[in-house]
Design a protein around this motif. Structure first.
Motif, PDB file in Angstrom:
ATOM      1  N   HIS A  26       6.244   5.466  -5.534  1.00  0.00           N
ATOM      2  CA  HIS A  26       6.019   4.020  -5.614  1.00  0.00           C
ATOM      3  C   HIS A  26       5.229   3.581  -4.391  1.00  0.00           C
ATOM      4  O   HIS A  26       5.285   4.201  -3.348  1.00  0.00           O
ATOM      5  N   LEU A  32       1.158  -2.107  -2.025  1.00  0.00           N
ATOM      6  CA  LEU A  32       1.140  -2.818  -3.297  1.00  0.00           C
ATOM      7  C   LEU A  32       0.404  -4.148  -3.148  1.00  0.00           C
ATOM      8  O   LEU A  32      -0.425  -4.508  -3.990  1.00  0.00           O
ATOM      9  N   LEU A  85      -2.288  -0.674 -11.528  1.00  0.00           N
ATOM     10  CA  LEU A  85      -1.040  -0.173 -10.959  1.00  0.00           C
ATOM     11  C   LEU A  85      -0.363   0.843 -11.871  1.00  0.00           C
ATOM     12  O   LEU A  85       0.272   1.784 -11.383  1.00  0.00           O
ATOM     13  N   VAL A  90       2.943   2.779 -11.100  1.00  0.00           N
ATOM     14  CA  VAL A  90       3.763   1.638 -10.698  1.00  0.00           C
ATOM     15  C   VAL A  90       3.847   0.667 -11.875  1.00  0.00           C
ATOM     16  O   VAL A  90       2.833   0.183 -12.357  1.00  0.00           O
ATOM     17  N   TRP A 108       6.629  -7.216  -9.399  1.00  0.00           N
ATOM     18  CA  TRP A 108       6.772  -5.822  -8.979  1.00  0.00           C
ATOM     19  C   TRP A 108       7.886  -5.686  -7.945  1.00  0.00           C
ATOM     20  O   TRP A 108       7.895  -4.734  -7.184  1.00  0.00           O
TER      21      TRP A 108
END
Length: 155
Positions: A26, A32, A85, A90, A108
């Motif tokens: 992740h 992210l 993603l 993810v 997320w």
């Protein structure tokens, strides 16, 4: 968000590589965030605002708010984020409003993204709800944008 095993040997395995930003398959919250802002910029999102809410809430680290010029534009931004993603393995915890596209929300966990049509963004005023959250500017670097400084603290 603080990892539940913070300060333990197990937590060290969750820190991830500074180069890739990957943590046990992740992305780290900062990585992210970089991916989200990069993708939104590529999709010509308007007025991207990043709110650093780490000190203010327990359910996320960052809230990203951006506007689109039409329903189709908002839909393209949302689908672009999800696809980019997914390619990195993810998946979001949840998505809302992808069909109506006046307001799309993608969660997320560490980063929550709100995509609005201009008038809807003004009406819900997410930035106003989080008036005490520092606004981060994003500085472009070879590894992607990084949070550099609050724009204002609104304290």
């Amino acid at each position: 968000m603080t990892h539940p095993h913070a300060g333990t040997a197990e937590a060290a395995s969750h820190l991830g590589s500074p180069k890739t930003g990957i943590r046990n398959g992740h992305l780290t919250p900062d990585a992210l965030l970089r991916r989200c802002v990069d993708c939104l910029e590529e999709k010509q999102a308007q007025n991207i605002v990043v709110l650093d809410v780490r000190a203010l809430c327990s359910y996320t680290d960052y809230i990203v708010v951006a506007s689109g010029s039409s329903d189709r534009h908002i839909s393209a931004m949302a689908e672009g984020l999800l696809q980019r993603l997914r390619e990195e393995g993810v998946r979001p915890l949840g998505c809302e409003g992808l069909r109506s596209t006046q307001w799309a929300l993608i969660d997320w966990s560490d980063v929550v993204v709100h995509l609005f049509h201009g008038s809807v963004r003004e009406y819900y005023d997410i930035e106003g709800l989080w008036y005490n959250a520092p606004r981060l500017t994003m500085k472009q670097q070879s590894s992607g944008p990084i949070p550099v400084a609050p724009l204002d603290s609104r304290s």
